[in-house]
Design a protein around this motif. Structure first.
Motif: not given
Length: 351
Positions: A317-337
């Motif tokens: 679950y630690g890795r899953r939380r890290e993945a959610l943080a990466l999506f929120a902080e780094d991926v979402a802005p790149l797709i206009g969200a």
């Protein structure tokens, strides 16, 4: 409505970012359920809009890993006490397994406890091993019979939520569940079922493993949506971040192989690991890789909500939380969200 019009309608709706989980597949269940609750609590802190779970029944002696969350209303009651803004998405309750009036009661109580945060997804389905327990009359039934049974169950559910009398007396749903009528979602696998959901004015839940391509389902929904209706298309979006794409594939191998083996009978043919990942609509690699992959997916332009999945091959679950943080902080802005502040998009995707 033209293809361009459908895309424009989806792009005009604020894009929401939520988390989706199939639930635990490994005992002990108490610890796994608590870990899942904490994952969703972390998602709220990161600014995700909602948490969505899938209902699964039973464990099986031939595969002890198979299992999941059979009682999502109980689970969400616990999550409601731990959160304050997170939408509670049932994605979805399989109606052939349930009494529709009891589903309405559970949903209404949960909505009252959570101050109106419930999103009620329903599904038609169930395999022989579950129908044999919950609805033996439907075992072996043809498509039309099962569709007719589902339509009747859904009508009972919606009638209860509307406050219609129940049975032959004067009984009505308590507490009032009418607010939920604007928050009904249909889980779909085909263009036909998506079009039916649209005609009803419901949202549609589009998974990563469809019997037809996800963009076909999503396009059929937009095509059938009544003029003036606001589209609600939640697209499951599986991710696996790593320092590069090769590392991501290597680390997620077991999860990819297991998921593909489960759906091999209806998924696009694949032999290599990369082909299987593509068949499962898995977006993997760096934040830039994941954003580019999501942007390139034909179904993304129809979405009004991305339900992010962090389940394929994660060690803990630690890795899953890290993945959610990466999506929120780094991926979402790149797709206009923007996670935590929904914006009109997919501006970067639709451009």
């Amino acid at each position: 409505m033209t293809h361009v019009d459908r895309i424009a309608r989806a792009a005009s709706v604020p894009l929401r970012i939520a988390v989706f989980s199939h639930g635990t597949e490994a005992p002990p269940a108490g610890r796994a359920y608590r870990d899942e609750l904490e994952l969703f609590v972390a998602a709220e802190r990161l600014g995700y809009d909602g948490a969505w779970v899938r209902q699964f029944h039973f464990r099986h002696d031939d595969d002890p890993r198979r299992g999941g969350l059979p009682a999502p209303f109980v689970f969400f009651a616990a999550l409601a006490e731990r959160t304050s803004t997170l939408r509670l998405g049932l994605g979805a309750v399989t109606l052939p397994h349930e009494d529709p009036v009891r589903v309405a009661e559970d949903a209404a109580v949960l909505d009252a406890l959570s101050d109106g945060r419930v999103e009620l997804g329903v599904a038609n389905g169930g395999g022989p091993e579950t129908l044999d327990v919950f609805a033996p009359a439907l075992v072996g039934a043809d498509h039309d019979t099962r569709r007719s049974a589902f339509d009747e169950q859904l009508a009972r559910l919606l009638g209860a939520l509307r406050g219609e009398t129940l049975g032959t007396g004067t009984a009505r749903l308590n507490p009032d569940g009418s607010a939920l009528l604007d928050r009904i979602w249909d889980a779909t696998l085909t263009a036909e079922s998506a079009a039916i959901a649209a005609a009803r004015g419901h949202g549609v839940l589009v998974g990563t493993t469809q019997t037809v391509p996800a963009e076909v389902t999503a396009a059929a929904y937009h095509e059938a949506l009544p003029d003036g209706a606001t589209p609600r298309v939640a697209l499951s979006t599986a991710i696996y971040p790593a320092r590069d794409r090769d590392t991501a594939l290597r680390e997620a191998r077991d999860g990819i192989e297991a998921k593909y083996a489960w759906g091999e009978s209806f998924l696009p043919p694949a032999t290599t690991l990369a082909e299987k990942a593509a068949s499962l609509q898995l977006h993997y690699g760096t934040a830039e890789d994941i954003a580019a992959s999501i942007a390139a997916a034909p179904s993304t332009r129809f979405a009004t909500q991305l339900n992010v999945q962090v389940e394929h091959g994660y060690p803990d679950y630690g890795r899953r939380r890290e993945a959610l943080a990466l999506f929120a902080e780094d991926v979402a802005p790149l797709i206009g969200a923007t996670v935590g502040s929904s914006v009109s998009g997919l501006s970067a995707v639709s451009a």
